[in-house]
Structure formats: structure tokens, C-alpha cells
Motif scaffolding. Structure first.
Motif, PDB file in Angstrom:
ATOM      1  N   THR A  53      35.750  86.456   2.488  1.00  0.00           N
ATOM      2  CA  THR A  53      37.123  85.984   2.541  1.00  0.00           C
ATOM      3  C   THR A  53      38.020  86.160   3.441  1.00  0.00           C
ATOM      4  OG1 THR A  53      38.012  87.725   1.117  1.00  0.00           O
ATOM      5  CG2 THR A  53      36.353  86.194  -0.275  1.00  0.00           C
ATOM      6  N   GLN A  54      37.982  87.148   4.410  1.00  0.00           N
ATOM      7  CA  GLN A  54      38.742  87.370   5.246  1.00  0.00           C
ATOM      8  C   GLN A  54      38.751  86.423   6.491  1.00  0.00           C
ATOM      9  OE1 GLN A  54      38.339  91.154   7.298  1.00  0.00           O
ATOM     10  NE2 GLN A  54      40.278  90.797   8.450  1.00  0.00           N
ATOM     11  N   ASP A  55      40.077  85.980   6.897  1.00  0.00           N
ATOM     12  CA  ASP A  55      39.906  85.028   8.069  1.00  0.00           C
ATOM     13  C   ASP A  55      41.243  85.533   9.234  1.00  0.00           C
ATOM     14  OD1 ASP A  55      39.832  82.874   9.669  1.00  0.00           O
ATOM     15  OD2 ASP A  55      40.536  81.029   8.479  1.00  0.00           O
ATOM     16  N   PRO A  56      40.385  86.290   9.864  1.00  0.00           N
ATOM     17  CA  PRO A  56      41.454  86.675  11.021  1.00  0.00           C
ATOM     18  C   PRO A  56      41.909  85.932  11.958  1.00  0.00           C
ATOM     19  CG  PRO A  56      39.244  87.426  11.607  1.00  0.00           C
ATOM     20  CD  PRO A  56      39.128  86.738  10.192  1.00  0.00           C
ATOM     21  N   ASN A  68      43.889  98.593  13.602  1.00  0.00           N
ATOM     22  CA  ASN A  68      43.284  97.449  14.325  1.00  0.00           C
ATOM     23  C   ASN A  68      43.231  97.429  15.789  1.00  0.00           C
ATOM     24  OD1 ASN A  68      42.075  95.449  12.437  1.00  0.00           O
ATOM     25  ND2 ASN A  68      44.454  95.090  11.885  1.00  0.00           N
ATOM     26  N   GLY A  88      34.592  91.030   2.645  1.00  0.00           N
ATOM     27  CA  GLY A  88      34.817  90.586   3.992  1.00  0.00           C
ATOM     28  C   GLY A  88      34.567  89.351   4.306  1.00  0.00           C
TER      29      GLY A  88
END
Length: 304
Positions: free
Chosen positions: A295-298, A245, A293
């Protein structure tokens, strides 16, 4: 200016050599040019008390002055007679004889010893010359790796200057004997050069460590692999773990700033994912169909 050396030093005419020495040391600590840079009045007063001390610390000169044979500058005067002229001048019993030396003048634990030296028999006072102060800019990499350069003095020739590896911003380097000439044959002062390190466009110094951001592609971030990274001592190959990352730190041990006692700090590399400058349609199409992607919540947990 007073032409009486006793008045200049603030001592009585029957003062002992120890009294004279003590008075001179006390005044000189206050008036020495090194302690009063740019103060012309203090410099003139220092010259006066130095001349007074040089005369009174010499038994022969002091006696001649007291008898009126010479003035403070050593110039001959019309002779006057005193009882001393008829007293015995030989032997240790002479009441006007003083064989005291000045071995304690430059005690090693006295900061004053760096300014002056005494010759016990000759009686000559010497003063160290003033230091000269300069500033010089150097590149970041020259400060880290060290280099040899020159500094051109405004009122003198160019001098070679060694920049040691690991030199810090604001560090002062000393060129011994390149300052103002000494007084009365004393040693010259030093040239003190303050180093100002120019910022680097990539590297940031953090104590003995170096930090910088390393751009990587999205492919490199996802798949990992070998990437080439710069360092102040030359490029190195890094191994990126898959799924790296932005913000992930990689450490290069012992590749940072050289330390004075040996060894070196570390380099910390922060990864930074960078998308292509020109939009890639295939990447756009893939992301459009990549439902996982969505559903991803960074940013979860960052608050409103």
C-alpha cells in the motif's frame, strides 16, 4: 633607437626634474614587463626609457650629456663648449643647479611604488623583476588538510611549497623573490603558483563544507545503530536513528574545510540504502509476504 634621452621620454631639453620624473612614471606604467608579459617590444622600450631616465635624473650626468661630454650610454664624447662651461657652478644661485630630490617617487598609495624605488642623491633607477607563473596539481585531501611539497621549476631548482589547510581550486600561492631578477639592482619578482585540486572519489567541496553519500544496509536503515563513516581528518562513528531513509542528511559540525580566520565548515552526509550484491532469499520471501508494503506509494505527488 633614438640616442636622445629627451626624445625617448618625450620632454623638452629645459624640462624640470619633476617633468622628467612624471614623464618616466607615465611611460613606465604602460611599458613595464609585469604589465606586458611576453611583449618583447614593450620590454625593449622599457629598457630604453629606464636608461634615459637614469641619465637625466642624475644632475651631473645630465649636465655632461647636455654639454656633449658623454653620449646616452655614458661614453666620452669630443668636448664642445657652451655658455654653461663658463657660468658659475658653485652655490645655490647657479641657474643650472637643481637640488630637488625624489622623496615622492614611491608614494605609498601609488601602485607604481611596487615596481620602482629612487635614491634621491644617487639617481639610480631600479625595477622589480617580472613574476613567474606556474600551475600545480594537488590531491583533494592535501588541499583540505594542508601539506608541504616541492615544485620543480622548468628553468631552476626545486622549491619548497607550503599548501595551507583549506586551499581552494584555482587559488594562487606566492613564493616571494623566486621570480625574474630585478633591473638595475631592483628586487626579484615572485613565483606565482596556481593550485589545481584533483577531484576526490567520495568527497565534494561546497564552499567551506564537504558533502558525500554514505551507503548503509537495509537493516541499518530500519533498525538504526552505530556506523563508521570516513572524513578527511579520519573516520568517525555515527549514530543512525531507526527508520532512516535514503537522502536523510546527517551533519558533522566543524569537521569541514578549515577557514582562514579560524574554525571550519561542516560535513553533510547523505544516507543511501544499498541492498546486498547477492540476492538474499529470506529477504525476498519476507518482502513477498509483507502486505503492508503493497500500500505504500513513495512516488505519490510526483505527477505523471
Amino acid at each position: 633607437m633614438s640616442r636622445d634621452p629627451y626624445e625617448l621620454l618625450g620632454v623638452s631639453k629645459d624640462a624640470t626634474q619633476k617633468d622628467i620624473q612624471s614623464a618616466f612614471r607615465k611611460l613606465a606604467k604602460k611599458l613595464h614587463p609585469d604589465l606586458n608579459p611576453g611583449d618583447k617590444k614593450a620590454e625593449d622600450r622599457f629598457k630604453e626609457i629606464s636608461a634615459a631616465y637614469e641619465l637625466l635624473s642624475d644632475e651631473e650626468k645630465r649636465g655632461r650629456f647636455d654639454r656633449g661630454e658623454i653620449d646616452m650610454t655614458g661614453a666620452e664624447q669630443a668636448r664642445r663648449h657652451y655658455y654653461r662651461d663658463y657660468a658659475s657652478t658653485a652655490g645655490a644661485d647657479n641657474p643650472y643647479h637643481n637640488s630637488a630630490g625624489f622623496a615622492d617617487f614611491g608614494d605609498s598609495d601609488d601602485i607604481f611604488s611596487s615596481f620602482f624605488s629612487r635614491r634621491a642623491r644617487g639617481g639610480e633607477s631600479r625595477a622589480r623583476g617580472q613574476d613567474r607563473h606556474y600551475a600545480m596539481e594537488v590531491d583533494f585531501l592535501d588541499a583540505v588538510n594542508g601539506t608541504k611539497t616541492q615544485i620543480r621549476l622548468p628553468d631552476g631548482p626545486a622549491l619548497d611549497l607550503q599548501i595551507p589547510p583549506g586551499t581552494r581550486d584555482g587559488q594562487t600561492l606566492r613564493l616571494r623573490g623566486k621570480g625574474e631578477p630585478g633591473i638595475g639592482g631592483g628586487p626579484s619578482g615572485d613565483a606565482l603558483v596556481e593550485i589545481r585540486v584533483r577531484p576526490h572519489r567520495v568527497y565534494i567541496r561546497d564552499g567551506d563544507d564537504i558533502r558525500f553519500d554514505l551507503p548503509i544496509t537495509l537493516r541499518e536503515a530500519v533498525l538504526g545503530g552505530k556506523v563508521r563513516a570516513p572524513t578527511p581528518s579520519g573516520p568517525v562513528n555515527l549514530t543512525l536513528p531507526p527508520h532512516s531513509n535514503t537522502g536523510k542528511l546527517l551533519r558533522l559540525k566543524g569537521k569541514g574545510i578549515p577557514k582562514k580566520g579560524g574554525g571550519a565548515g561542516d560535513i553533510y552526509i547523505s544516507l543511501k540504502i544499498v541492498l546486498p550484491d547477492v540476492p538474499d532469499q529470506k529477504l525476498t520471501d519476507f518482502m513477498t509476504g509483507w502486505t503492508a508494503g503493497e500500500t505504500q506509494d513513495p512516488r505519490k505527488g510526483m505527477g505523471e
